[in-house]
Motif scaffolding. Structure first.
Motif, PDB file in Angstrom:
ATOM      1  N   LYS A 191      53.105  33.129  33.928  1.00  0.00           N
ATOM      2  CA  LYS A 191      52.417  32.090  33.291  1.00  0.00           C
ATOM      3  C   LYS A 191      51.994  31.150  34.178  1.00  0.00           C
ATOM      4  CE  LYS A 191      55.743  32.115  29.492  1.00  0.00           C
ATOM      5  NZ  LYS A 191      56.710  31.383  28.680  1.00  0.00           N
ATOM      6  N   PRO A 192      50.423  31.227  34.390  1.00  0.00           N
ATOM      7  CA  PRO A 192      49.660  30.569  35.288  1.00  0.00           C
ATOM      8  C   PRO A 192      49.715  29.216  34.703  1.00  0.00           C
ATOM      9  CG  PRO A 192      48.243  31.864  33.991  1.00  0.00           C
ATOM     10  CD  PRO A 192      49.695  32.166  33.580  1.00  0.00           C
ATOM     11  N   ARG A 193      49.528  28.182  35.779  1.00  0.00           N
ATOM     12  CA  ARG A 193      49.499  26.844  35.178  1.00  0.00           C
ATOM     13  C   ARG A 193      47.891  26.211  35.536  1.00  0.00           C
ATOM     14  NH1 ARG A 193      50.721  21.893  38.135  1.00  0.00           N
ATOM     15  NH2 ARG A 193      51.368  23.142  40.121  1.00  0.00           N
ATOM     16  N   VAL A 194      47.070  26.213  34.325  1.00  0.00           N
ATOM     17  CA  VAL A 194      45.700  26.020  34.491  1.00  0.00           C
ATOM     18  C   VAL A 194      45.540  24.530  34.135  1.00  0.00           C
ATOM     19  CG1 VAL A 194      43.364  26.305  33.460  1.00  0.00           C
ATOM     20  CG2 VAL A 194      44.863  28.194  33.666  1.00  0.00           C
ATOM     21  N   VAL A 195      45.147  23.622  35.160  1.00  0.00           N
ATOM     22  CA  VAL A 195      45.296  22.361  34.857  1.00  0.00           C
ATOM     23  C   VAL A 195      44.012  21.748  34.522  1.00  0.00           C
ATOM     24  CG1 VAL A 195      47.122  21.930  36.588  1.00  0.00           C
ATOM     25  CG2 VAL A 195      44.771  22.075  37.478  1.00  0.00           C
ATOM     26  N   LEU A 212      42.321  19.549  43.222  1.00  0.00           N
ATOM     27  CA  LEU A 212      42.925  19.638  41.923  1.00  0.00           C
ATOM     28  C   LEU A 212      43.612  20.950  41.591  1.00  0.00           C
ATOM     29  CD1 LEU A 212      43.149  17.739  39.595  1.00  0.00           C
ATOM     30  CD2 LEU A 212      41.503  18.988  38.353  1.00  0.00           C
ATOM     31  N   GLY A 213      43.033  22.150  42.391  1.00  0.00           N
ATOM     32  CA  GLY A 213      43.655  23.251  42.387  1.00  0.00           C
ATOM     33  C   GLY A 213      42.859  24.473  42.824  1.00  0.00           C
ATOM     34  N   VAL A 214      43.483  25.627  42.528  1.00  0.00           N
ATOM     35  CA  VAL A 214      42.678  26.726  43.071  1.00  0.00           C
ATOM     36  C   VAL A 214      41.814  27.298  42.028  1.00  0.00           C
ATOM     37  CG1 VAL A 214      42.946  29.272  43.754  1.00  0.00           C
ATOM     38  CG2 VAL A 214      44.637  27.439  44.550  1.00  0.00           C
ATOM     39  N   GLY A 215      40.355  27.502  42.440  1.00  0.00           N
ATOM     40  CA  GLY A 215      39.349  27.996  41.164  1.00  0.00           C
ATOM     41  C   GLY A 215      39.207  29.361  41.184  1.00  0.00           C
ATOM     42  N   ILE A 216      39.086  29.857  40.139  1.00  0.00           N
ATOM     43  CA  ILE A 216      38.896  31.282  39.710  1.00  0.00           C
ATOM     44  C   ILE A 216      37.381  31.341  39.095  1.00  0.00           C
ATOM     45  CG2 ILE A 216      39.440  33.111  38.450  1.00  0.00           C
ATOM     46  CD1 ILE A 216      42.502  32.335  38.571  1.00  0.00           C
ATOM     47  N   LEU A 217      36.347  31.743  39.620  1.00  0.00           N
ATOM     48  CA  LEU A 217      35.054  31.576  39.409  1.00  0.00           C
ATOM     49  C   LEU A 217      34.277  33.102  39.146  1.00  0.00           C
ATOM     50  CD1 LEU A 217      35.563  28.895  40.926  1.00  0.00           C
ATOM     51  CD2 LEU A 217      33.099  28.465  40.695  1.00  0.00           C
ATOM     52  N   ALA A 218      33.347  32.880  38.621  1.00  0.00           N
ATOM     53  CA  ALA A 218      32.282  34.213  38.698  1.00  0.00           C
ATOM     54  C   ALA A 218      31.734  34.277  40.043  1.00  0.00           C
ATOM     55  CB  ALA A 218      31.260  34.135  37.627  1.00  0.00           C
ATOM     56  N   GLU A 219      31.632  35.541  40.700  1.00  0.00           N
ATOM     57  CA  GLU A 219      31.247  35.560  42.118  1.00  0.00           C
ATOM     58  C   GLU A 219      29.733  35.354  42.245  1.00  0.00           C
ATOM     59  OE1 GLU A 219      30.498  39.687  43.232  1.00  0.00           O
ATOM     60  OE2 GLU A 219      30.444  40.678  41.559  1.00  0.00           O
ATOM     61  N   LEU A 245      48.762  37.801  42.453  1.00  0.00           N
ATOM     62  CA  LEU A 245      48.696  37.222  41.199  1.00  0.00           C
ATOM     63  C   LEU A 245      49.959  36.272  41.312  1.00  0.00           C
ATOM     64  CD1 LEU A 245      48.274  39.871  38.544  1.00  0.00           C
ATOM     65  CD2 LEU A 245      46.922  37.798  38.806  1.00  0.00           C
ATOM     66  N   GLU A 246      51.111  36.437  41.781  1.00  0.00           N
ATOM     67  CA  GLU A 246      52.048  35.849  42.326  1.00  0.00           C
ATOM     68  C   GLU A 246      51.805  34.629  42.988  1.00  0.00           C
ATOM     69  OE1 GLU A 246      53.575  39.751  41.189  1.00  0.00           O
ATOM     70  OE2 GLU A 246      52.089  38.979  42.556  1.00  0.00           O
ATOM     71  N   GLN A 247      51.152  34.768  44.022  1.00  0.00           N
ATOM     72  CA  GLN A 247      50.668  33.415  44.531  1.00  0.00           C
ATOM     73  C   GLN A 247      49.701  32.461  43.787  1.00  0.00           C
ATOM     74  OE1 GLN A 247      48.796  35.778  47.886  1.00  0.00           O
ATOM     75  NE2 GLN A 247      50.495  35.236  49.291  1.00  0.00           N
ATOM     76  N   LEU A 248      48.902  33.324  43.100  1.00  0.00           N
ATOM     77  CA  LEU A 248      47.980  32.239  42.258  1.00  0.00           C
ATOM     78  C   LEU A 248      48.847  31.584  41.062  1.00  0.00           C
ATOM     79  CD1 LEU A 248      44.821  34.428  41.638  1.00  0.00           C
ATOM     80  CD2 LEU A 248      45.146  32.579  43.014  1.00  0.00           C
ATOM     81  N   ALA A 249      49.976  32.308  40.642  1.00  0.00           N
ATOM     82  CA  ALA A 249      50.745  31.866  39.593  1.00  0.00           C
ATOM     83  C   ALA A 249      51.641  30.507  40.083  1.00  0.00           C
ATOM     84  CB  ALA A 249      51.752  32.623  38.861  1.00  0.00           C
ATOM     85  N   ALA A 250      51.614  30.373  41.363  1.00  0.00           N
ATOM     86  CA  ALA A 250      52.452  29.316  41.823  1.00  0.00           C
ATOM     87  C   ALA A 250      51.561  28.154  42.244  1.00  0.00           C
ATOM     88  CB  ALA A 250      53.077  30.080  43.327  1.00  0.00           C
ATOM     89  N   GLU A 251      50.328  28.105  41.987  1.00  0.00           N
ATOM     90  CA  GLU A 251      49.500  27.410  42.213  1.00  0.00           C
ATOM     91  C   GLU A 251      48.914  26.618  41.085  1.00  0.00           C
ATOM     92  OE1 GLU A 251      48.469  26.144  45.311  1.00  0.00           O
ATOM     93  OE2 GLU A 251      49.479  27.619  46.371  1.00  0.00           O
ATOM     94  N   PRO A 252      48.487  25.399  41.092  1.00  0.00           N
ATOM     95  CA  PRO A 252      47.608  24.816  40.011  1.00  0.00           C
ATOM     96  C   PRO A 252      46.325  25.434  39.984  1.00  0.00           C
ATOM     97  CG  PRO A 252      47.604  23.189  41.582  1.00  0.00           C
ATOM     98  CD  PRO A 252      48.653  24.253  41.971  1.00  0.00           C
ATOM     99  N   LEU A 253      45.693  25.701  38.578  1.00  0.00           N
ATOM    100  CA  LEU A 253      44.435  26.549  38.713  1.00  0.00           C
ATOM    101  C   LEU A 253      43.302  25.890  37.969  1.00  0.00           C
ATOM    102  CD1 LEU A 253      45.654  30.145  37.827  1.00  0.00           C
ATOM    103  CD2 LEU A 253      45.298  29.170  39.939  1.00  0.00           C
ATOM    104  N   ALA A 270      45.354  39.628  32.851  1.00  0.00           N
ATOM    105  CA  ALA A 270      46.064  40.141  33.895  1.00  0.00           C
ATOM    106  C   ALA A 270      47.429  39.509  34.163  1.00  0.00           C
ATOM    107  CB  ALA A 270      45.287  39.843  34.865  1.00  0.00           C
ATOM    108  N   PHE A 271      47.567  38.199  33.994  1.00  0.00           N
ATOM    109  CA  PHE A 271      48.832  37.410  34.211  1.00  0.00           C
ATOM    110  C   PHE A 271      49.866  37.648  33.271  1.00  0.00           C
ATOM    111  CE2 PHE A 271      46.257  34.174  36.347  1.00  0.00           C
ATOM    112  CZ  PHE A 271      46.710  34.103  37.578  1.00  0.00           C
TER     113      PHE A 271
END
Length: 316
Positions: free
Chosen positions: A217-221, A238-245, A186-194, A210-211
């Motif tokens: 505090k995630p940065r959802v762009v 643009l950022g790291v994606g969080i998607l349904a599998e 989570l720490e790695q994801l929070a450091a990335e644009p999402l 979860a965050f």
């Protein structure tokens, strides 16, 4: 008393007691609706509505009980019509499905295709919307069956059953540093644009929770309701994606992306099917539910529709 009066009362409540809107929805006149409701009240011997002049202000206490009875009567009238269709047309008609974009795009194509092979005289009407809209379409009987992850279990008017579990995945271009990580944190994801779903779609609330628990505090762009749109912006950097599998199962179309399971971060999600409580389900509705998930069967659905609490959740 008659069915027209019942429909006028029910629709007036749905339209927030606005008789002008009620008349438009039912293609009739406002004076006609007012007269019919007054005649019903006179026959019943109770006021269904409190009035101020000619305006309806609220539903009375006896009116609440009348509304419950009207709901049952009109639902059973609808059931009678469906029974007639079932036996007069046999395996023909229209299956109306309410669902979200992700389910329509990734889960339902194969079951719909199989249903059309099994019931070639059945047409399919697919309604896409938010989870709340899916639930409302079922409540209003615009749809026979609903499929979604959020909201469905929160409606007392609906019978819901779990059909499958899924987890989120983290998606990045092949050259991204996280592509080398098997279990991103989570720490790695929070450091990335999402880049992810709108908060009301596809388990996004679990991601946010979860965050929050980790006090991050995630940065959802960018937020979207369409998994393919999310993947497009991930490809553009643009950022790291969080998607349904289920949105990353095509090895050819997604060959330029790397995905990692994120169930350890965000937990498991449960997608559910739902039906209007008390509705009559035609043969092909049962058949479609069985095609959506091998966990569902006609017997199980019938028991749940009959009010068996043990059939509302089978181990999920």
């Amino acid at each position: 008393m008659n069915l027209h009066q019942f429909r006028f009362v029910q629709e007036a409540v749905r339209r927030n007691l606005n008789l002008t809107e009620t008349a438009k929805a039912l293609y009739t006149s406002q004076p006609g609706i007012s007269k019919a409701i007054l005649e019903l009240e006179e026959e019943l011997g109770v006021d269904i509505f409190v009035r101020h002049g000619k305006r309806l202000r609220r539903v009375t206490e006896p009116g609440q009980e009348v509304l419950k009875a009207i709901e049952v009567i009109l639902r059973e009238v609808g059931n009678l019509k469906r029974i007639g269709e079932e036996f007069s047309k046999q395996d023909a008609g229209t299956l109306s499905i309410a669902t979200t974009h992700t389910q329509a795009r990734y889960l339902l194509p194969e079951p719909v295709a199989q249903l059309r092979l099994k019931y070639p005289k059945v047409n399919v009407s697919l309604h896409q919307g938010t989870p709340e809209q899916v639930a409302q379409m079922l409540v209003e009987e615009t749809a026979d069956i609903g499929v979604a992850t959020e909201s469905l279990a929160g409606y007392s008017e609906l019978v819901t059953l779990p059909c499958y579990e899924w987890q989120h995945v983290i998606v990045v271009p092949a050259h991204h540093p996280l592509a080398q990580m098997e279990r991103p944190t989570l720490e790695q994801l929070a450091a990335e644009p999402l880049v992810s779903y709108h908060p009301s779609f596809t388990g996004r609330k679990k991601v946010d929770a979860a965050f929050e628990r980790a006090r991050l505090k995630p940065r959802v762009v960018l937020e979207a309701i369409d998994s393919d749109v999310i993947k497009t912006y991930v490809r553009l950097g643009l950022g790291v994606g969080i998607l349904a599998e289920m949105a990353v199962r095509d090895p050819v179309a997604d060959a330029d992306l790397v995905w990692r399971p994120a169930g350890h971060l965000f937990g498991q999600n449960v997608s559910r099917v739902a039906f209007k409580r008390g509705a009559y389900l035609r043969n092909f509705v049962y058949a479609f539910a069985e095609l959506v998930s091998d966990r569902l069967s006609r017997a199980l659905i019938a028991r749940a529709m009959a009010g068996d609490p043990e059939e509302q959740d089978f181990g999920l």
